[in-house]
Write a protein that holds these residues in place. Structure first.
Motif, short mmCIF file in Angstrom:
data_model
loop_
_atom_site.label_atom_id
_atom_site.label_comp_id
_atom_site.label_asym_id
_atom_site.label_seq_id
_atom_site.Cartn_x
_atom_site.Cartn_y
_atom_site.Cartn_z
N ASN A 185 61.06 -15.99 4.92
CA ASN A 185 60.49 -17.07 4.59
C ASN A 185 58.77 -16.73 6.20
OD1 ASN A 185 58.11 -19.35 5.17
ND2 ASN A 185 60.07 -20.66 6.03
N THR A 186 57.88 -16.27 5.18
CA THR A 186 56.62 -16.61 5.39
C THR A 186 55.35 -17.41 6.94
OG1 THR A 186 54.63 -17.27 3.84
CG2 THR A 186 55.52 -14.88 3.60
N ASP A 187 56.12 -18.62 6.81
CA ASP A 187 56.09 -19.36 7.14
C ASP A 187 56.33 -18.77 9.19
OD1 ASP A 187 54.74 -21.05 5.56
OD2 ASP A 187 55.85 -21.91 5.30
N VAL A 188 57.43 -18.91 8.88
CA VAL A 188 58.39 -18.11 9.96
C VAL A 188 58.01 -16.43 10.86
CG1 VAL A 188 60.31 -17.98 11.09
CG2 VAL A 188 60.12 -19.22 9.50
N LYS A 189 57.22 -15.94 9.75
CA LYS A 189 56.78 -14.41 9.80
C LYS A 189 55.84 -13.93 9.08
CE LYS A 189 60.22 -12.50 12.36
NZ LYS A 189 59.78 -11.72 13.78
N ALA B 38 53.42 -12.05 5.22
CA ALA B 38 53.01 -12.69 4.07
C ALA B 38 52.31 -11.29 2.88
CB ALA B 38 51.16 -13.33 4.51
N LEU B 39 51.95 -11.77 1.74
CA LEU B 39 51.50 -10.96 0.85
C LEU B 39 50.49 -9.45 0.83
CD1 LEU B 39 52.86 -9.91 -1.46
CD2 LEU B 39 50.68 -12.05 -3.32
N PRO B 40 48.98 -10.74 1.93
CA PRO B 40 48.57 -9.62 1.82
C PRO B 40 49.01 -8.53 2.98
CG PRO B 40 47.56 -11.82 1.91
CD PRO B 40 49.26 -11.97 2.00
N GLU B 41 49.31 -8.99 4.19
CA GLU B 41 50.51 -8.16 5.61
C GLU B 41 50.68 -7.03 3.83
OE1 GLU B 41 48.76 -7.91 8.14
OE2 GLU B 41 48.18 -9.49 6.86
N MET B 42 51.42 -7.50 3.42
CA MET B 42 52.56 -6.79 2.21
C MET B 42 51.68 -5.27 2.24
SD MET B 42 55.27 -9.16 1.06
CE MET B 42 55.75 -8.02 -0.60
N LYS B 43 50.76 -6.43 1.46
CA LYS B 43 50.17 -4.83 0.26
C LYS B 43 49.08 -4.39 1.22
CE LYS B 43 45.54 -5.32 -3.01
NZ LYS B 43 44.73 -5.98 -3.42
N LYS B 44 48.49 -4.22 2.62
CA LYS B 44 48.25 -3.51 3.98
C LYS B 44 48.92 -2.49 3.96
CE LYS B 44 45.84 -4.18 8.13
NZ LYS B 44 45.45 -4.69 9.12
N ARG B 45 50.15 -2.85 4.33
CA ARG B 45 51.19 -1.80 4.91
C ARG B 45 51.72 -0.51 3.62
NH1 ARG B 45 52.96 -0.13 9.57
NH2 ARG B 45 54.92 0.80 9.36
N ALA B 46 51.73 -1.14 2.50
CA ALA B 46 52.33 -0.60 1.33
C ALA B 46 51.18 0.74 1.21
CB ALA B 46 52.20 -1.15 -0.37
N GLU B 47 49.77 -0.19 1.44
CA GLU B 47 48.75 1.03 1.22
C GLU B 47 49.18 1.92 2.64
OE1 GLU B 47 44.83 -1.51 1.77
OE2 GLU B 47 45.43 -1.63 -0.86
N GLU B 48 48.36 2.13 4.07
CA GLU B 48 48.85 1.97 4.97
C GLU B 48 50.84 3.59 4.87
OE1 GLU B 48 50.16 -0.26 8.06
OE2 GLU B 48 47.57 -0.54 8.33
N LYS B 49 51.19 3.35 4.36
CA LYS B 49 51.96 4.18 4.09
C LYS B 49 52.37 4.71 2.59
CE LYS B 49 54.97 4.70 6.41
NZ LYS B 49 55.54 5.31 7.29
N GLY B 50 51.84 4.20 1.49
CA GLY B 50 52.12 5.52 0.14
C GLY B 50 52.50 4.72 -0.89
N PHE B 51 52.87 3.59 -0.61
CA PHE B 51 53.98 3.45 -1.09
C PHE B 51 54.10 3.30 -2.74
CE2 PHE B 51 56.05 -0.45 2.31
CZ PHE B 51 56.17 0.56 2.57
N THR B 52 55.41 4.07 -3.42
CA THR B 52 54.87 4.48 -4.62
C THR B 52 55.58 3.45 -5.79
OG1 THR B 52 56.76 5.92 -4.65
CG2 THR B 52 54.20 6.50 -4.75
N PHE B 53 56.07 2.44 -5.26
CA PHE B 53 57.59 1.24 -5.61
C PHE B 53 56.54 0.21 -5.43
CE2 PHE B 53 58.39 2.91 -1.42
CZ PHE B 53 58.99 1.57 -0.86
#
Length: 205
Positions: free
Chosen positions: A100-104, A108-123
């Motif tokens: 639940n992104t209200d709790v965490k 949230a989606l923008p933070e997920m996107k940022k993290r994926a770019e930082e780590k180079g997720f390919t999935f």
């Protein structure tokens, strides 16, 4: 004696409540051999992703994970390595963020996107908006892995649990649960260790 008599009904009530709590299986989710329902969830690129999109897949490494859990963070590189090793063999990683992104808000989606770019997720890194998918699976932790094998019946659950036996140190891992399971399936064999205990943070509701 009178005090003892008064306490008896209370003791019985406590026992009954405990019994119901222990027998509560409403959130159990999928078991080994169950057919998992498909889903349609938003990826960090804004596109909707379903298992059905993967026409050539032999199965899936469905991983419930997030940005904010220290256990999930410790496993990020290993999840990436799993996708690099098995996606081309027919078992791609499908990562789902169940919190639940209200709790965490850090999940949230923008933070997920940022993290994926930082780590180079390919999935794909999908948002379980409305928290509708993870309860069906029965996921309780981040990370929590479900290996599905694509069959004529549908996507059958073949393994549930942890990625390996050492969340703290990838170099000290002795048993690679997910790799062993996928390797067995690729060889047409039965998965030997079908369930392990997922170690991680509780999913935030």
């Amino acid at each position: 004696m009178k005090k003892l008599i008064k306490l008896v009904p209370v003791a019985i009530l406590v026992l009954l409540i405990s019994a119901f709590a222990l027998n509560d299986t409403t959130h159990k989710g999928y078991e080994i051999g169950d057919v998992a329902e498909d889903f349609s969830l938003k990826n960090i690129d804004g596109n909707m992703v379903s298992l059905a999109d993967y026409k050539d897949a032999k199965g899936f490494i469905v991983t419930f994970t997030c940005n904010t859990c220290p256990f999930a963070v410790m496993y990020e590189d290993r999840v990436q390595a799993l996708n690099e090793k098995y996606a081309e063999k027919g078992y791609p990683v499908i990562a789902i963020m169940p919190n639940n992104t209200d709790v965490k808000p850090g999940d949230a989606l923008p933070e997920m996107k940022k993290r994926a770019e930082e780590k180079g997720f390919t999935f794909p890194y999908l948002m379980d908006e409305g928290q509708k998918v993870y309860p069906k699976f029965g996921a309780t932790k981040t990370p929590h892995v479900y290996i599905l094998e694509k069959t004529k019946k549908g996507n059958v659950v073949k393994y549930i649990g942890a990625i390996d036996d050492n969340h703290k140190d990838a170099s000290a891992v002795k048993v690679k649960f997910v790799e062993n399971a996928v390797d067995a399936l690729l060889k047409g064999k039965e998965v030997e260790q079908k369930e392990t205990k997922a170690i991680g943070c509780s999913i935030k509701v």
